[in-house]
Scaffold this active site. Structure first.
Site, mmCIF file in Angstrom:
data_model
loop_
_atom_site.group_PDB
_atom_site.id
_atom_site.type_symbol
_atom_site.label_atom_id
_atom_site.label_comp_id
_atom_site.label_asym_id
_atom_site.label_seq_id
_atom_site.Cartn_x
_atom_site.Cartn_y
_atom_site.Cartn_z
ATOM 1 N N TYR A 124 0.808 -1.211 0.000
ATOM 2 C CA TYR A 124 0.000 0.000 0.000
ATOM 3 C C TYR A 124 0.844 1.265 0.000
ATOM 4 O O TYR A 124 0.303 2.370 0.036
ATOM 5 C CB TYR A 124 -0.961 -0.005 1.193
ATOM 6 C CG TYR A 124 -2.060 -1.022 1.021
ATOM 7 C CD1 TYR A 124 -1.751 -2.371 0.910
ATOM 8 C CD2 TYR A 124 -3.382 -0.651 0.944
ATOM 9 C CE1 TYR A 124 -2.737 -3.320 0.737
ATOM 10 C CE2 TYR A 124 -4.382 -1.592 0.775
ATOM 11 C CZ TYR A 124 -4.050 -2.922 0.665
ATOM 12 O OH TYR A 124 -5.026 -3.860 0.480
ATOM 13 N N LYS A 171 3.784 -14.420 5.196
ATOM 14 C CA LYS A 171 4.091 -15.320 4.075
ATOM 15 C C LYS A 171 5.623 -15.339 3.925
ATOM 16 O O LYS A 171 6.176 -15.124 2.841
ATOM 17 C CB LYS A 171 3.398 -14.786 2.799
ATOM 18 C CG LYS A 171 3.418 -15.747 1.623
ATOM 19 C CD LYS A 171 2.420 -16.864 1.735
ATOM 20 C CE LYS A 171 2.597 -17.863 0.609
ATOM 21 N NZ LYS A 171 1.791 -19.076 0.750
ATOM 22 N N ASP A 204 -2.154 -18.126 4.007
ATOM 23 C CA ASP A 204 -3.124 -18.993 3.317
ATOM 24 C C ASP A 204 -3.716 -20.024 4.278
ATOM 25 O O ASP A 204 -4.926 -20.237 4.328
ATOM 26 C CB ASP A 204 -2.511 -19.652 2.073
ATOM 27 C CG ASP A 204 -1.073 -20.092 2.261
ATOM 28 O OD1 ASP A 204 -0.506 -19.857 3.347
ATOM 29 O OD2 ASP A 204 -0.498 -20.679 1.330
ATOM 30 N N ASP A 228 -6.083 -6.274 5.124
ATOM 31 C CA ASP A 228 -7.219 -5.826 4.322
ATOM 32 C C ASP A 228 -8.088 -7.027 3.938
ATOM 33 O O ASP A 228 -9.317 -7.029 4.110
ATOM 34 C CB ASP A 228 -6.674 -5.123 3.068
ATOM 35 C CG ASP A 228 -7.731 -4.300 2.358
ATOM 36 O OD1 ASP A 228 -8.900 -4.345 2.767
ATOM 37 O OD2 ASP A 228 -7.384 -3.621 1.380
#
Ligand code: NAI
Length: 333
Positions: A124, A171, A204, A228
């Site tokens: 972002y 991640k 995930d 988000d």
């Protein structure tokens, strides 16, 4: 005491849900002088800027803002006003409590978790460019300063609110440097909070765990993009985007807005659920020490929802935005 608070009604469903919430705040007896400002396309048309300097100055002065959603043009046009505000005011922590409101039909019961989303960097940062035609590079910025700061916020929130566990979402198996740094910072901070359980989950797998067994989670801390996405997923667990409030917090400033966007598909129809913005406004009232009014609104909301006296369509009813708001107003005592 009269509070002066910046108000950004926003666009899409923003003006409707904002007006509904203002009615309820008035019914709760809080004295607020609103300093109204435009943002986004409406501000752009009038002033040539989607995020006018006067708006930023107003929030800097008042230190508190209530904001409706603001539309961001997709793949063109001005950059996000929402992201811009968070960066300009250094509102580094996005706090999103997700829990079952009484009487709201949902996929799960007994959910009570808090998402702590880093609000100022990651993808972002908006740093992207076309390297050669057909190839675009978007930069994911992760810094030690911002990661440690959001980790401390998450653990302090856990400690201050009697929460038992913090889960870092990442991640780092793929983004070994960027998410690796984020994770390392959270791990380091976690060592100063021995009484709080700490665990890590890859984003995930975390999503799968959230839809299979969300009650295992307590406080979740994560970089901006995962925050988000995971926020909307979590909203879906407790009845949808119409019932999840949020706060953007910095060292001195609090900007309160719902998780949801401007919902162009239902804008102007008087059917949007104002509860999400109302819950954000209740967080705002607690932030400014108006605890009694916050409590009055929460009991009225709970009463109306539980009795099924009024409900908007997204949570299985037929009431309009303002019918629902007026029912909450009547229930306030
Ligand atoms: P959205 O959150 O506006 O809507 C997603 C779905 O949820 C839609 O079907 C909508 O009708 C429903 N929904 C949302 N809020 C609701 C409410 N209060 N009551 C009943 N139903 C509700 O997401 P979408 O459509 O992806 O985004 C629309 C615009 O909003 C975009 O321009 C986006 O950039 C912007 N946005 C702004 C945010 C903000 O101002 N903080 C946050 C998220 C998106």
């Amino acid at each position: 005491m009269t509070h002066t608070i910046t108000l950004i009604p926003g666009d899409g469903i923003g003006p409707e849900v904002t007006e509904a919430v203002l009615r309820i705040l008035t019914a709760a007896g809080v004295s607020i002088e609103w300093d109204r400002h435009l943002a986004g396309v409406l501000a752009f048309e009038r002033t040539g800027s989607a995020l006018p300097a006067e708006l930023i100055a107003s929030i800097q002065k008042n230190k508190v803002a209530l904001k409706g959603p603001v539309t961001t043009p997709i793949a063109e046009g001005f950059t996000s006003v929402n992201v811009g505000l968070r960066k300009a005011l250094d509102l580094y922590a996005n706090l999103r409590p997700v829990w079952n409101l009484p009487g709201v039909p949902s996929k799960f019961e007994g959910i009570d978790l808090v998402i702590v989303r880093e609000n100022t960097e990651d993808l972002y940062a908006g740093l992207e460019h076309e390297v050669v035609p057909g190839v675009v590079e978007s930069l994911k910025i992760i810094t030690e300063r911002a990661s440690s700061r959001i980790a401390r916020f998450a653990f302090e929130h856990a400690r201050g609110n009697g929460r038992k566990k913090v889960t870092a979402i990442h991640k780092a198996n793929i983004m070994k440097l960027g998410d690796g740094l984020f994770l390392e910072c959270v791990r380091t901070v976690s060592r100063s909070y021995a009484e709080i359980q700490y665990e890590e989950k890859i984003v995930d797998a975390a999503c799968m765990h959230l839809v299979m067994n969300p009650r295992q989670f307590d406080v979740l801390v994560m970089p901006n993009l995962y925050g988000d996405i995971v926020s909307d997923l979590c909203a879906g667990l407790v009845g949808g985007l119409g019932v999840v409030g949020a706060a953007n917090l910095g060292a001195e400033i609090g900007l309160f807005e719902a998780v949801h966007g401007s919902a162009p598909d239902i804008a102007g129809k008087n059917i949007a659920n104002p509860t999400a913005l109302l819950l954000s406004a209740v967080m705002m009232l607690r932030h400014i020490d108006e605890h009694a009014a916050a409590g009055r609104i929460m009991s009225a909301l709970g009463g109306v929802m539980t009795a099924g006296a009024a409900r908007t369509r997204d949570v299985g009813g037929t009431s309009s935005t303002f019918e629902f708001a007026d029912a909450v107003c009547r229930a306030i005592n």
